[in-house]
Design a protein around this motif. Structure first.
Motif, mmCIF file in Angstrom:
data_model
loop_
_atom_site.group_PDB
_atom_site.id
_atom_site.type_symbol
_atom_site.label_atom_id
_atom_site.label_comp_id
_atom_site.label_asym_id
_atom_site.label_seq_id
_atom_site.Cartn_x
_atom_site.Cartn_y
_atom_site.Cartn_z
ATOM 1 N N GLY A 139 0.648 -1.185 0.055
ATOM 2 C CA GLY A 139 -0.015 0.054 -0.050
ATOM 3 C C GLY A 139 0.882 1.185 -0.004
ATOM 4 N N ARG A 140 0.902 2.180 0.816
ATOM 5 C CA ARG A 140 1.533 3.343 1.030
ATOM 6 C C ARG A 140 2.923 2.900 1.559
ATOM 7 N NH1 ARG A 140 -0.231 9.050 3.853
ATOM 8 N NH2 ARG A 140 1.343 10.265 2.845
ATOM 9 N N ILE A 141 4.034 3.553 1.198
ATOM 10 C CA ILE A 141 5.408 3.396 1.798
ATOM 11 C C ILE A 141 5.617 5.080 2.173
ATOM 12 C CG2 ILE A 141 7.679 2.536 1.588
ATOM 13 C CD1 ILE A 141 7.008 0.531 -0.363
ATOM 14 N N SER A 181 2.140 0.028 4.517
ATOM 15 C CA SER A 181 0.939 -1.086 4.700
ATOM 16 C C SER A 181 1.324 -2.227 3.796
ATOM 17 C CB SER A 181 -0.432 -0.444 4.682
ATOM 18 O OG SER A 181 -0.433 0.046 3.567
ATOM 19 N N ALA A 182 1.134 -3.301 3.891
ATOM 20 C CA ALA A 182 1.388 -4.228 2.798
ATOM 21 C C ALA A 182 0.565 -5.427 2.860
ATOM 22 C CB ALA A 182 2.845 -4.538 2.808
ATOM 23 N N LEU A 183 0.272 -6.509 2.042
ATOM 24 C CA LEU A 183 -0.166 -7.536 1.877
ATOM 25 C C LEU A 183 0.659 -8.610 1.637
ATOM 26 C CD1 LEU A 183 -3.067 -9.103 2.547
ATOM 27 C CD2 LEU A 183 -3.268 -8.959 -0.027
ATOM 28 N N LEU A 184 0.968 -9.407 2.534
ATOM 29 C CA LEU A 184 2.147 -10.592 2.354
ATOM 30 C C LEU A 184 1.491 -12.066 2.136
ATOM 31 C CD1 LEU A 184 5.158 -11.666 2.894
ATOM 32 C CD2 LEU A 184 4.596 -11.904 5.132
ATOM 33 N N ARG A 185 1.926 -12.560 1.148
ATOM 34 C CA ARG A 185 1.794 -14.009 1.031
ATOM 35 C C ARG A 185 3.173 -14.652 0.912
ATOM 36 N NH1 ARG A 185 -2.467 -12.253 -2.016
ATOM 37 N NH2 ARG A 185 -4.429 -12.202 -1.180
ATOM 38 N N ILE A 186 2.934 -16.109 1.312
ATOM 39 C CA ILE A 186 4.286 -16.839 0.983
ATOM 40 C C ILE A 186 4.235 -17.522 -0.306
ATOM 41 C CG2 ILE A 186 5.784 -18.855 1.964
ATOM 42 C CD1 ILE A 186 5.469 -16.439 3.961
#
Lengths: 241, 241, 241, 241
Positions: free
Chosen positions: C196-198, C230-235
C-alpha cells in the motif's frame, strides 16, 4: 455488598466487593538506602523523605467474607502480584512509610487500592513461586510496563529472621489524588500484619523506569538486606488526615 | 543447550532450553465418565476411546538443570498454568491415556509441549492457590479462550487419598501433527510422577468450547471423583510409535 | 483443514488451520547498520552476516480461505503484533534476509511460524495505530518480555517512498530447529508482497535484551532510514535447503 | 499535568495524565430491545429503564494534548478496546443513556473512566480490525472475563447510514460509587461525537455473564440493527447531578 460500581441491586457485579479484605502473601523484599535528594521529587509538599526505602514483590491471595465464593468460582479476580516501594518519611512530626509507586496485575486490586489512595498501575509481574518438591537457591521478581523494565529483585534466603524492616518505617501514608472528583488528600493506614516465616539474605536489585514511571528517583547507594517472607495482612484502620 | 530456536551460538536465547525438565505442580482434577460415542470425533484412526476421562488444572513450576537461573532471573518463563484432558483409550492392544486437548498460558510450555506432540493452545487460566495462612473450603480452576469458556472445575477436598485416577489409564499417547514439516505420528510417553499430598472430594464441572475448540465431545454422564494433589513430574521416556 | 494439533476429525479445533494464509499489515520499520562481528554469534555455521539489518514492528491481520469465519467469530486468534529482525547474509553464494529473532503476541502466529522455521517467541508488543480522525506526528513500537525491554522504534513519516529496504536483502532464510523431533535444517522462503503506501523518515531505536534474548548482537552504528508502510504478504514458496 | 496518582512533582508518572482527552474509534454496535423488567435490577433507585439497549465494541486510540508523546513512546498506554452497554432510561423527567456495564483492556482507561463514574472492569476483548488490503464480509467483537463469556457481537455492514441509534437515547447518565471515599452520586456527561463512516446491517448477539457479571439482565427480544462506525469522541461537559 459493593465498594464500587458496576452498580446492581444485588451488589454481586461490583468490581470491588465489600471488605474487610484479607491478603495472604509470599513476598520477596529488600531494604535499600537511596539518594535522599532524588526522592524529594516523588513526595508531595510537607512530606520529608529519609534515605530508607523498602521494596517488595508479593504473590497475593485476597479474600473477603462478603464474597468468599470468588476464591474458587473466579480465582483470577482475587489473586494477583504486586510490586511496591515505600519510603521512610517524616510528616507532621511523625515517621511514616510513604508509598509513591505500586504496581499490580489485576483490576480488582487496582481499583480497591485506588479508592484507598494507593498509587497503583498495571504491570506484567513475575515472581518465583517456591514449590515444596522443587529446590531453588534464589527467588526473584521482575516487573515491566509500557515497553520497559520497572524493577528486578533477586534474593538468596540464607537465615531465618525475626522481623521485617518495613515495620520500622511507621504507619502507612498515602496521597490520594482524583482531580476530576476534587480529591487531593493524605490518608493514613495502620496495617495489621501476622508473619509466617521470615528469611533474610543477599539481594540484587535493578530499577528501571521510563516516560511514565520516574523510577530514577531510586538511586540505590546500599542494599541493607534482602527478605523473603509470608504474611497475612489486614487493614487495621484507614483515615483521611 | 537449546531444544528450539531462536538459534544463537551460546544457546541462551532459545525459547525452549535443553532438558531434562522437571515439573512441580499443584493440581485440581476430576475423573469423569463421558458419552463414549462423542469422544470418537476427538481421536485419530486406530484409537478406541473408553468412556473414562480425566481433566486437571495445574499450577506448574518447571525447571531444567541446563538453565536453572531462569527460575529467579525470569520466573515468568518457566512458571505457568495448564488445563488438560486425557481419555482412556485402546491403541494397538494396549491401554493409554490419550491427550486430545491441552491449554497453557506460557509460550515456553506451549512449544516445549508442541515438539513432543502435546496439542497445546494458549488460554487464560486461573487456579485457586492455597496459602497456608488463608483457609479455603473449595478450590477451583477456570479457563477461557477466544471469547468463550473452555472449562471450569471446582473441587472440595474432603479426605486424603492414596492414588490419582489418571495413573490407571496407562502410558500417555499423543498424536503429533505438523503438516508443513510432513509430520503426523503417534508418540508414547512414560511419565514418572512422585506425589506429595493427594486429597479427594466432590467435584463440579462445566465444559464450554466454541468455534475453534470442539469440547462438546465431553458430555459428562457422571463425576467419579474430584482430586487435589501436588506432584513432581518428569518424562521417563518418549518415543515415536 | 489442519496444519497442527489438536487433532479432531473435523479439523476445526487445530491451533493452526490450513493455509494459504494472507497477512495484511501496517508496519513501522528501520534499516540500520550494525557491528558485523557481533552478528556472527546470532547466525548458524555457513551463514555470513553483512552489517545490514532491518527491523519492523507490524500490526497484522491474518486470514485463511479454509477458515475465514475466524476473522469475525474469534478475531483475537488471527490478529496479532510482531517484531522481527532480519540480517542481510551470504549463504551458499547467495544473498538472503536471515531472521534470527522474531516476537509475536499470539499463539496461532507463534506455532504457524514455528513449523516454518521462524524463531518466534511471545512478547508484549504495542504499536501506534493511526486513526484517520486523529493526527499523530510520529509512530512507535515497543516490545518487552521476561521483565526487560526487547526493543523500541519511533519513526516520523516525512515523505512517500517507492520501496522497502528489506526487499534488497534477498529471499528469506530460516534455521528450523526442533531437537526433540530430530530437526535442524535451513528453510528458504520466497515472500510475495504487495505494498500500500510506503513512507520514509527519521528513526530512533533502542534495543534491549536480557538473559534469554541476546539482542546485544545488534550494536547500531547508523540508522539508514525509518519506514512506515502497509502491505499484504503471502508466502510464495517455502522449501528445505 | 495529572488527574490521578502516582504523584510526582513533574506529573509525568500519573496513571491518568490531565485531559482533555480525545477518543478516535472504530466500533461494532447494535441497537437491541430487551425485557424491561429484568433491566430494573441493573439501575439505581430513581432511574426507570425503557426496553431500548445499545451495545458496542470499540477499538480506541485516546490522546491528550498535555502528553501527546505517549501515543508513540508508549502506545499501549493510550490504545485499548472497550465493550459497553447503554440503556435508555428516564431520570428526573429526562431521557438519558445510562451505562450499567463497561469493559476495557487497559488500566489508564479503567481509572480515567472510574473517576468519571464509568463502571469499568477489565476483560479480554477482541475486535475485527478491517485492513484496506484484506476484504472481510463481517466484523465481530468478543469479550471474556473471569473464565466466562461476557458478550459476542457480529455485524454484517450492508449499507451506509446517517446516524447512530445511541444518539437518540439522550445525554449519558452514570452512577459513580466509591464507598470507601464516601461517594455515591449521579453524573451527567454530554458527549461530543464527530462521525466518520456509519454503516448498518444484520447483527448477531450472544450475551454471557457469570458470578461477578449479572448480564442476564439483558434478555434480547429483538435486534433492531447492527452498526459499524468510526468516530471521534470528546467529553463536552461533565457534572454531578
Amino acid at each position: 455488598m459493593a465498594w464500587t460500581g458496576p452498580f446492581t441491586k444485588s451488589g454481586k457485579s461490583a468490581l470491588v466487593a465489600e471488605g474487610p479484605w484479607s491478603y495472604a502473601m509470599d513476598a520477596i523484599a529488600a531494604h535499600i538506602i537511596c539518594e535522599r535528594d532524588l526522592l524529594e521529587s516523588a513526595v508531595p509538599e510537607g512530606v520529608k523523605p529519609t534515605e530508607d526505602v523498602y521494596m517488595y514483590f508479593a504473590d497475593i491471595v485476597s479474600s473477603s467474607p462478603t464474597f468468599p465464593e470468588l476464591n474458587y468460582e473466579a480465582p483470577g479476580l482475587v489473586q494477583y502480584r504486586e510490586l511496591a516501594f515505600f519510603v521512610k518519611v517524616e510528616f507532621r512530626g511523625e515517621n511514616y512509610a510513604y508509598c509513591p509507586f505500586m504496581y499490580v496485575d489485576n483490576d480488582v486490586s487496582l481499583v480497591r487500592g485506588y479508592v484507598a489512595g494507593f498509587p497503583k498501575k498495571m504491570a506484567v509481574i513475575d515472581i518465583t513461586r517456591r514449590h515444596p518438591m522443587l529446590k531453588v537457591e534464589k527467588v526473584g521478581g521482575v516487573a515491566m510496563r509500557a515497553g520497559y523494565r520497572i524493577a528486578k529483585l533477586i534474593v538468596k534466603p540464607e537465615r531465618d529472621a525475626e522481623s521485617n524492616p518495613l515495620d520500622n518505617f511507621g504507619k502507612w501514608l498515602l496521597y490520594r489524588i482524583s482531580k476530576p472528583m476534587g480529591v487531593a488528600e493524605f490518608v493514613e493506614i495502620v496495617p495489621e500484619v501476622q508473619y509466617g516465616r521470615i528469611e533474610k539474605g543477599e539481594a540484587k536489585i535493578e530499577i528501571g523506569g521510563g516516560i511514565n514511571d520516574e523510577l530514577e528517583v531510586f538511586s540505590v547507594k546500599e542494599v541493607v538486606s534482602g527478605v523473603h517472607f509470608s504474611a497475612l495482612l489486614r487493614i487495621g484502620s484507614i483515615r483521611k488526615l
